[in-house]
Design an enzyme around this catalytic site. Sequence first.
Site, PDB file in Angstrom:
ATOM      1  N   ASP A  30       0.846  -1.183   0.000  1.00 48.04           N
ATOM      2  CA  ASP A  30       0.000   0.000   0.000  1.00 48.04           C
ATOM      3  C   ASP A  30       0.886   1.238   0.000  1.00 48.04           C
ATOM      4  OD1 ASP A  30      -3.300   0.173   0.788  1.00 48.04           O
ATOM      5  OD2 ASP A  30      -2.137   2.044   0.779  1.00 48.04           O
ATOM      6  N   LYS A  35      -0.950   1.787   7.057  1.00 45.78           N
ATOM      7  CA  LYS A  35      -1.595   0.490   6.792  1.00 45.78           C
ATOM      8  C   LYS A  35      -0.539  -0.618   6.760  1.00 45.78           C
ATOM      9  CE  LYS A  35      -5.658   2.172   4.403  1.00 45.78           C
ATOM     10  NZ  LYS A  35      -6.735   1.834   3.505  1.00 45.78           N
ATOM     11  N   THR A 125     -13.238  -3.165  -9.114  1.00 49.27           N
ATOM     12  CA  THR A 125     -14.385  -3.105 -10.021  1.00 49.27           C
ATOM     13  C   THR A 125     -14.116  -2.074 -11.114  1.00 49.27           C
ATOM     14  OG1 THR A 125     -15.818  -3.681  -8.177  1.00 49.27           O
ATOM     15  CG2 THR A 125     -16.880  -2.700 -10.117  1.00 49.27           C
ATOM     16  N   LYS A 211     -19.981  -8.169 -12.509  1.00 51.53           N
ATOM     17  CA  LYS A 211     -19.907  -7.404 -11.259  1.00 51.53           C
ATOM     18  C   LYS A 211     -20.916  -6.244 -11.283  1.00 51.53           C
ATOM     19  CE  LYS A 211     -18.491  -5.931  -7.397  1.00 51.53           C
ATOM     20  NZ  LYS A 211     -18.928  -6.636  -6.191  1.00 51.53           N
ATOM     21  N   HIS A 218     -28.717  -5.489  -7.297  1.00 49.94           N
ATOM     22  CA  HIS A 218     -28.948  -5.306  -5.855  1.00 49.94           C
ATOM     23  C   HIS A 218     -29.561  -3.931  -5.603  1.00 49.94           C
ATOM     24  CE1 HIS A 218     -26.836  -8.932  -5.573  1.00 49.94           C
ATOM     25  NE2 HIS A 218     -25.615  -8.472  -5.478  1.00 49.94           N
ATOM     26  N   ASN A 226     -38.194  -0.684  -1.465  1.00 55.76           N
ATOM     27  CA  ASN A 226     -38.522   0.575  -0.786  1.00 55.76           C
ATOM     28  C   ASN A 226     -39.720   1.269  -1.432  1.00 55.76           C
ATOM     29  OD1 ASN A 226     -36.567   0.239   1.116  1.00 55.76           O
ATOM     30  ND2 ASN A 226     -35.039   1.473   0.059  1.00 55.76           N
ATOM     31  N   ARG A 260     -34.087 -12.656 -18.696  1.00 51.36           N
ATOM     32  CA  ARG A 260     -33.337 -12.930 -19.928  1.00 51.36           C
ATOM     33  C   ARG A 260     -33.459 -11.716 -20.837  1.00 51.36           C
ATOM     34  NH1 ARG A 260     -33.648 -17.720 -23.831  1.00 51.36           N
ATOM     35  NH2 ARG A 260     -35.327 -16.441 -24.592  1.00 51.36           N
ATOM     36  N   GLY A 266     -45.511  -7.402 -22.264  1.00 47.74           N
ATOM     37  CA  GLY A 266     -46.836  -6.963 -22.702  1.00 47.74           C
ATOM     38  C   GLY A 266     -47.888  -7.849 -22.089  1.00 47.74           C
ATOM     39  N   CYS A 269     -51.871  -8.117 -18.384  1.00 43.70           N
ATOM     40  CA  CYS A 269     -51.662  -7.848 -16.955  1.00 43.70           C
ATOM     41  C   CYS A 269     -50.513  -6.894 -16.654  1.00 43.70           C
ATOM     42  CB  CYS A 269     -51.428  -9.162 -16.218  1.00 43.70           C
ATOM     43  SG  CYS A 269     -52.888 -10.193 -16.205  1.00 43.70           S
TER      44      CYS A 269
HETATM   45  N1  NAD Z   1     -15.518  -2.602  -0.320  1.00 44.37           N
HETATM   46  C1  NAD Z   1     -16.258  -3.569  -0.817  1.00 44.37           C
HETATM   47  O1  NAD Z   1     -17.148  -4.108  -0.156  1.00 44.37           O
HETATM   48  C2  NAD Z   1     -16.010  -4.067  -2.206  1.00 44.37           C
HETATM   49  C3  NAD Z   1     -16.599  -5.264  -2.631  1.00 44.37           C
HETATM   50  C4  NAD Z   1     -16.333  -5.732  -3.902  1.00 44.37           C
HETATM   51  C5  NAD Z   1     -15.517  -5.008  -4.768  1.00 44.37           C
HETATM   52  N2  NAD Z   1     -14.973  -3.824  -4.337  1.00 44.37           N
HETATM   53  C6  NAD Z   1     -14.082  -3.123  -5.243  1.00 44.37           C
HETATM   54  O2  NAD Z   1     -12.741  -3.421  -4.845  1.00 44.37           O
HETATM   55  C7  NAD Z   1     -11.902  -2.288  -5.039  1.00 44.37           C
HETATM   56  C8  NAD Z   1     -11.250  -1.891  -3.730  1.00 44.37           C
HETATM   57  O3  NAD Z   1     -12.244  -1.504  -2.820  1.00 44.37           O
HETATM   58  P1  NAD Z   1     -11.905  -1.176  -1.297  1.00 44.37           P
HETATM   59  O4  NAD Z   1     -13.204  -0.889  -0.636  1.00 44.37           O
HETATM   60  O5  NAD Z   1     -11.040  -2.237  -0.753  1.00 44.37           O
HETATM   61  O6  NAD Z   1     -11.067   0.186  -1.477  1.00 44.37           O
HETATM   62  P2  NAD Z   1     -10.302   1.017  -0.345  1.00 44.37           P
HETATM   63  O7  NAD Z   1     -10.390   2.441  -0.737  1.00 44.37           O
HETATM   64  O8  NAD Z   1     -10.742   0.598   1.010  1.00 44.37           O
HETATM   65  O9  NAD Z   1      -8.792   0.534  -0.500  1.00 44.37           O
HETATM   66  C9  NAD Z   1      -7.979   0.854  -1.594  1.00 44.37           C
HETATM   67  C10 NAD Z   1      -6.532   0.831  -1.104  1.00 44.37           C
HETATM   68  O10 NAD Z   1      -5.668   0.972  -2.243  1.00 44.37           O
HETATM   69  C11 NAD Z   1      -4.540   1.706  -1.824  1.00 44.37           C
HETATM   70  N3  NAD Z   1      -3.782   2.182  -2.991  1.00 44.37           N
HETATM   71  C12 NAD Z   1      -4.048   3.208  -3.834  1.00 44.37           C
HETATM   72  N4  NAD Z   1      -3.065   3.323  -4.752  1.00 44.37           N
HETATM   73  C13 NAD Z   1      -2.174   2.330  -4.503  1.00 44.37           C
HETATM   74  C14 NAD Z   1      -0.949   1.931  -5.109  1.00 44.37           C
HETATM   75  N5  NAD Z   1      -0.455   2.557  -6.169  1.00 44.37           N
HETATM   76  N6  NAD Z   1      -0.302   0.867  -4.604  1.00 44.37           N
HETATM   77  C15 NAD Z   1      -0.776   0.215  -3.520  1.00 44.37           C
HETATM   78  N7  NAD Z   1      -1.937   0.562  -2.906  1.00 44.37           N
HETATM   79  C16 NAD Z   1      -2.626   1.607  -3.387  1.00 44.37           C
HETATM   80  C17 NAD Z   1      -5.150   2.788  -0.958  1.00 44.37           C
HETATM   81  O11 NAD Z   1      -4.186   3.431  -0.126  1.00 44.37           O
HETATM   82  C18 NAD Z   1      -6.179   1.973  -0.154  1.00 44.37           C
HETATM   83  O12 NAD Z   1      -5.615   1.462   1.027  1.00 44.37           O
HETATM   84  C19 NAD Z   1     -12.785  -1.199  -5.648  1.00 44.37           C
HETATM   85  O13 NAD Z   1     -12.693  -1.268  -7.030  1.00 44.37           O
HETATM   86  C20 NAD Z   1     -14.175  -1.597  -5.201  1.00 44.37           C
HETATM   87  O14 NAD Z   1     -15.171  -1.113  -6.080  1.00 44.37           O
HETATM   88  C21 NAD Z   1     -15.192  -3.362  -3.076  1.00 44.37           C
END
Ligand code: NAD
Length: 436
Positions: A30, A35, A125, A211, A218, A226, A260, A266, A269
Amino acid sequence: MRISVFGLGYVGTVTAACLAANGNQVIGVDVVQDKVEDINAARSPIVEDDVDRLVAHAVAAGCLRATTDHEQAIADSELAVICVGTPSAENGNVDTRYVERVAAQIGAALYNRQKERFLVVLRSTVLPGTTRSLVITTLERTSGRAVGQGYDVLYHPEFLREGSSVKDFYHPPKIVVGERSPSTARLLLNLYDSIQAPRFVTSLEVAEMIKYADNVFHAVKITFANEIGQLCQRLGIDSREVMEIFCADTQLNISPVYLRPGFAFGGSCLPKDVRALVYYARHHDLRLPLLEGALPSNDEQVERVLQRIERYRPGQIGLVGLAFKPGTDDLRESPLVTLAERLLGKGYQLCIYDPQVQTARLVGGNRAYVKQHLPHLSRLLIPFLNDLCHCDLIVVGHPMPDDTWLNHWLEEDKIVLDLVGKRSRPSHPGYEGLYW
Ligand SMILES: NC(=O)c1ccc[n+]([C@@H]2O[C@H](COP(=O)([O-])OP(=O)(O)OC[C@H]3O[C@@H](n4cnc5c(N)ncnc54)[C@H](O)[C@@H]3O)[C@@H](O)[C@H]2O)c1
């Protein structure tokens, strides 16, 4: 395996901790020093059920450590998992700069090391096409090697939910891997040997899209519940009881039925009942944008098909199916009747094959509907599929028993526009599926 995990956020930390707990050698990377220090001090940088325990255990066992040095991490691993954030840009687009930066770092490290075999797995994602157009091109540029030459790339969407992410890691609803070249996914799937879940190996783009389809669905489900809740409250009805009974129906409601891609809905109903609820809500000053959007979106489907037909400027058009679905002669609010009406209104020559529809036998509201929308229906109906052979373009609006006729029409150089299609339809220049 020796694995580097880029990004120690929610996804990265859980992924790193669980992969290490499964016996792999994991290095977290990171840019945030805190972290990295957390992990090395055997603490989780995120708050999630059970992650603290897994991190502490894995660090103590020597299976997990962290660094800010991406080059070292690549040198010490054979597989890199990218879990960096992909937040929303101001215009709603996905901000992929962190993914791009990590891909460039990995590529540069691969250039220096010229590793024999390396796998880059994107978990963040991203919109369909990004793995190919951004990650692969960046890796190729910075590593000085084409993908496939010593390294390859997979897209592997993450389905965990914050709050239960460790549980979701061990019990995922599915494991999806998008691959660029055959059997690359196998290397990644080995990591999941101990996990029971359906596995899907597909293209990079399908994996990326799944994804979004999941998450948008969802969002739509929650919005739907809602909006139904709002209506129920106004009517003095317990919405939780309604939705409980709704969800108990796994035959039609919580099921693959009606999921699908194909033509508009149509019949006597669905349009009527959507209209009634939307009317009721408006009458009571309730705003239900999702439900209000259903009929306009449905009308768009007919417009889209009309535009597709008009592109070919056909002299004579054949339509297979007219009733709102096969096996009935109910023409009320059939989108195929609307399509036929619009084509005739534009001056096209049309003939229709629907063995269930016999004008002399139509009665009641059904008869009245046809009289209003297709008064000359009896002149348009043809008794045999063979009678469509003089058409330039054939619209398949009801499923055909097999592909015999379809193949025959294509051999005769006709355009076939398929609104119902199965997955394996002929690849032929004259064949056009609605959304496939
Ligand atoms: N949070 C979820 O529940 C969830 C679920 C499924 C998918 N995702 C997807 O997963 C991805 C990550 O989500 P997240 O919630 O873990 O994000 P987050 O923001 O919690 O974590 C991202 C991390 O990446 C680090 N980072 C940024 N640039 C970097 C680099 N060059 N080298 C190393 N680390 C770097 C940041 O410092 C941070 O700690 C996103 O694309 C999100 O859409 C998230």
